[in-house]
Design an enzyme around this catalytic site. Sequence first.
Site, PDB file in Angstrom:
ATOM      1  N   CYS A 199      -1.511  -8.563   8.066  1.00 15.26           N
ATOM      2  CA  CYS A 199      -0.666  -8.697   9.444  1.00 15.26           C
ATOM      3  C   CYS A 199      -1.568  -9.120  10.687  1.00 15.26           C
ATOM      4  CB  CYS A 199      -0.414  -7.111   9.847  1.00 15.26           C
ATOM      5  SG  CYS A 199       0.343  -6.335   8.594  1.00 15.26           S
ATOM      6  N   ARG A 213      -0.058 -14.694   9.950  1.00 15.33           N
ATOM      7  CA  ARG A 213      -0.606 -13.988   9.065  1.00 15.33           C
ATOM      8  C   ARG A 213       0.675 -12.771   8.489  1.00 15.33           C
ATOM      9  NH1 ARG A 213      -5.849 -13.228   9.710  1.00 15.33           N
ATOM     10  NH2 ARG A 213      -5.789 -10.965   9.250  1.00 15.33           N
ATOM     11  N   TRP A 246       3.361  -8.188   7.798  1.00 17.45           N
ATOM     12  CA  TRP A 246       3.716  -8.679   6.415  1.00 17.45           C
ATOM     13  C   TRP A 246       3.599  -7.506   5.582  1.00 17.45           C
ATOM     14  CZ3 TRP A 246       0.925  -8.770   1.521  1.00 17.45           C
ATOM     15  CH2 TRP A 246       1.771  -9.419   0.621  1.00 17.45           C
ATOM     16  N   ASN A 253      -3.999  -3.392  10.542  1.00 17.33           N
ATOM     17  CA  ASN A 253      -3.712  -4.469   9.399  1.00 17.33           C
ATOM     18  C   ASN A 253      -4.624  -3.996   8.300  1.00 17.33           C
ATOM     19  OD1 ASN A 253      -3.754  -6.613   7.757  1.00 17.33           O
ATOM     20  ND2 ASN A 253      -5.377  -7.614   8.849  1.00 17.33           N
ATOM     21  N   GLY A 254      -4.149  -3.786   7.149  1.00 15.89           N
ATOM     22  CA  GLY A 254      -4.729  -3.317   5.852  1.00 15.89           C
ATOM     23  C   GLY A 254      -3.933  -2.256   5.022  1.00 15.89           C
ATOM     24  N   GLU A 278      -3.142 -28.058  -7.854  1.00 15.06           N
ATOM     25  CA  GLU A 278      -2.703 -27.825  -6.474  1.00 15.06           C
ATOM     26  C   GLU A 278      -1.427 -28.504  -5.994  1.00 15.06           C
ATOM     27  OE1 GLU A 278      -3.992 -26.085  -4.499  1.00 15.06           O
ATOM     28  OE2 GLU A 278      -3.564 -27.188  -2.420  1.00 15.06           O
ATOM     29  N   LYS A 292       1.475 -26.545  -4.027  1.00 16.82           N
ATOM     30  CA  LYS A 292       2.265 -26.895  -2.668  1.00 16.82           C
ATOM     31  C   LYS A 292       3.392 -26.895  -2.566  1.00 16.82           C
ATOM     32  CE  LYS A 292      -0.976 -26.490  -0.540  1.00 16.82           C
ATOM     33  NZ  LYS A 292      -1.848 -25.754  -1.224  1.00 16.82           N
ATOM     34  N   GLU A 317       4.944 -23.299  -3.164  1.00 16.90           N
ATOM     35  CA  GLU A 317       4.919 -22.234  -1.942  1.00 16.90           C
ATOM     36  C   GLU A 317       5.614 -22.625  -0.518  1.00 16.90           C
ATOM     37  OE1 GLU A 317       0.899 -21.547  -0.582  1.00 16.90           O
ATOM     38  OE2 GLU A 317       0.162 -23.456  -0.799  1.00 16.90           O
ATOM     39  N   LYS A 359      -1.200 -15.966   5.496  1.00 17.66           N
ATOM     40  CA  LYS A 359      -2.198 -17.046   5.496  1.00 17.66           C
ATOM     41  C   LYS A 359      -3.457 -16.561   4.658  1.00 17.66           C
ATOM     42  CE  LYS A 359      -4.369 -20.886   6.383  1.00 17.66           C
ATOM     43  NZ  LYS A 359      -3.916 -22.162   5.466  1.00 17.66           N
TER      44      LYS A 359
HETATM   45  C1  AGP Z   1      -2.762 -21.998  -0.611  1.00 19.39           C
HETATM   46  O1  AGP Z   1      -1.956 -23.064   0.147  1.00 19.39           O
HETATM   47  C2  AGP Z   1      -2.372 -20.566  -0.342  1.00 19.39           C
HETATM   48  N1  AGP Z   1      -2.101 -20.459   1.254  1.00 19.39           N
HETATM   49  C3  AGP Z   1      -3.280 -19.623  -1.014  1.00 19.39           C
HETATM   50  O2  AGP Z   1      -3.505 -19.876  -2.244  1.00 19.39           O
HETATM   51  C4  AGP Z   1      -4.859 -19.663  -0.418  1.00 19.39           C
HETATM   52  O3  AGP Z   1      -5.391 -20.770  -0.808  1.00 19.39           O
HETATM   53  C5  AGP Z   1      -5.391 -18.415  -0.888  1.00 19.39           C
HETATM   54  O4  AGP Z   1      -4.703 -17.082  -0.545  1.00 19.39           O
HETATM   55  C6  AGP Z   1      -7.094 -18.397  -0.864  1.00 19.39           C
HETATM   56  O5  AGP Z   1      -7.093 -17.991   0.632  1.00 19.39           O
HETATM   57  P1  AGP Z   1      -8.810 -18.522   1.478  1.00 19.39           P
HETATM   58  O6  AGP Z   1      -8.900 -19.769   0.932  1.00 19.39           O
HETATM   59  O7  AGP Z   1      -8.429 -18.026   2.836  1.00 19.39           O
HETATM   60  O8  AGP Z   1      -9.473 -17.433   0.550  1.00 19.39           O
END
Ligand code: AGP
Length: 610
Positions: A2, A27, A79, A105-106, A485, A489, A492, A605
Site C-alpha cells: 500500500c 503501490r 492493495w 502498509n504491511g 521477460e 511484460k 502483466e 509496484k
Molecule cells: C516486473 O515488471 C514486475 N513489476 C515484478 O516482477 C517486479 O520485477 C518484482 O516484483 C521485483 O520487484 P523489485 O525489483 O522491486 O524487487
Amino acid sequence: MCGIIGYIGKKNIVDVLISGLKKLEYRGYDSSGIAILKENKIIRHRSVGKISQMEASLPSEFKNLSSKDDCIGIAHTRWATHGKPSEENAHPHIDCTKSFVLVHNGIIENYFELKTKLKKHKFLSDTDTEVIVHLIEENYNGSLIEAVKKTLKLLEGSYAFVLLSKYDPKKLFFARKDSPLIIGLAEDEKLIASDVTAMLEYTNKFIFLENEDFGEVSAKDIKIFNLKRDSIQQRPITLVNWSAQMAEKSGFKHFMLKEIYEQPQVLRENITSRVFGEDIIFDDELKFKKDLLKKIEKILIIGCGTSYHAGLVCKYFFENILKIPTEVDIASEFRYRNPILKNNTLAIFISQSGETADTLASLRLIKRYKLPTLGICNVVGSSLYREADSTIYIRCGPEIGVASTKAFTGQLISLYLFGLYLAKIKKTTSHQRYIELLNSLYKTPTYIENILSDTSFLKHLAELFYSKKDFLYLARGINYPVALEGALKLKEISYIHAEGYPAGEMKHGPIALIDKDMPVVIIATKGALLQKVFSNLEEVKSRDAKVIALTNYGVESKSIDYKIILPETDELISPILNVVPLQLLAYYIADILGCDIDQPRNLAKSVTVE
Ligand code: AGP
C-alpha cells in the site's frame, strides 16, 4: 503493498495528501481514504476504486480547509491483503472512541490472536490493520509515544504506519518494520510517506527510517526512537536528486512508455558515470576490498520477477567473462530451501524498489552466513540499499509503471559494468575481449534510440495479434531470460497468457500448444546458437504458428512471418537491445486492449509482503 502519506504544515492538507497519494497509487489502487483533524475532531472519508473516485466523493467538510494553524492529516491507497477491497476495509482505520486514526502498509501476522484479546472493542473491518488502532486505544494512558511503544511490542509481522490522534493534535506518530517509511523534511512542515516520489514536490531532503524505528513528528521537530535502543536516535538526512517532474508523465500516455523511452539516457548515465577510458570505476560505491573480490570463486544472484530475469542474463555474462559458477535463485524459493553456501561466494541481490520482502529476507539470511552482499537497486535509502554491505545504484530515476522496463536495462548495464570491473581485477578476460565488450556497451544507448525512432512495425504487429489468447516466447542462451521477460511484460499489462521457454526445450511439451492461433515470438539475433534457433523455427512453423522473430540485417529464413530487425551487437550484449521491442510489443497490445497499463489489476509496484 500500500501507499501511505501523512502531512503536517500550513499548506492545503487535502491537496497535499491527495496529490501525494496519487504518486503512490502504483503501490496499490483498489481503495483509498483520508483522515484529517478539524477543530480537534477526526474527519474521515474512504472509497473503493481509484484515488480519483475517493477525491470526487469527498464530503463538503473536507473542502476549503485553509487555516493559519498547522493542518494535520493522513491518507492511504490500498492493495488488499486481509479483507477484500471495500469501504469498510479501506484505511484509515479508527478506534472505538474516534480518538485515534491510522494508516498502515504491511501484514500483522498475529492479528487474529491479538483481535481475540480485544473483545470489548468493536471491529468494523476484516483487516489486520484495525487491530493496531484498537491496541493504541487500549494502551493509551496519557502518552501517545508510550502507547505506540507498548503496541509495537505486541505486533508480529511487517508494518509501516502513521497515526493521528486528537490527544496530540500537532503531531503525527509513526513506526516501521520491514515496510518502507520515509520522513520528508521541509521548512516548517513535515511529510511521512512510503516513497520519496510522494514528497518530491515539497522537498529533496529525507530521513529513511530504519527497522523498528518509531517516533513523533511535528511541523518543526522529529523524535526517533528504536525498539532495540531507548535513547533518541539520530538518522542521516539523505538528499535525493530526483525532481518532482521526473515523477510525472512528461507528455507520454503512460509512465511505462515514458520509462521505455528513458532507457538510452539510463544507459548513458550509468556508462558515463563509471567508465573513464578503459577504466571502470566503482570505488565510491563498493566497500569491498579488491583482495576480497579477487578471491570470489562463486556468485549467487537473488531476485524476483524482472529482477530475477536480469540475474539470469548475468549468469550467462558472468560465467563467460569471469569463468566462475553463477547461481541464480528466485528469492521466495531461496529463503526457504536451506541453501548450501560456500565461502568466497559473493551474494548479489537485485531489486528495483529495494523493498521486496522475499529479496530482503534472503539478504538477511545470507548475512547470517557472513557472506559479502551486494545490492543492485534503484532507490537510494531503501532497505536493500542500507542493509547490503555494498549497493550499486542503477541510476534510473523513479520507475512508476508497475511493469519494470528501464530498471531491467539499468540492472543489466550496472551488472555488466560490475562484471567487467571484476574480470579486470581477477584477470579472467583478455584485454581485447574486455575492450570489445566495453565498446559494445558504449553503443547500446544509440542502438536503443534507433529502435525507438521507428516503432510503426511494432504497432502493426500489435494490431495483428492483440486478440490472441496465448503467446509463446522462445530463445536460447543469454537471450532465454529475455524471452521470459518479454512474456512477463505481455501477461502483466495485457492479461494475455504468455510463456517464455528455452527454444531447445519447447519440443519437450509446449510444442503441443502450437497451432495457427498461437503467435510465437522468437529471438533469432546473431549468435553462436543461431542455427539451432532456426531448427526450432522450422519445428514451430511446421505446426502453422505465426512466427514473429527478433533478428538482424542479413539473417534470412523463410519460416519467419514477421521480422523485427535490430542493430547487430555482441551476442553477450544483445539482451539489452532485444528486450526493448518486446517491451513495446506488450505495451502496444495492452494499449489497444485499453488496459490499465501503469496499474495493472492485482499487481503492485513493490511487493513488500511475502
Ligand atoms: C516486473 O515488471 C514486475 N513489476 C515484478 O516482477 C517486479 O520485477 C518484482 O516484483 C521485483 O520487484 P523489485 O525489483 O522491486 O524487487
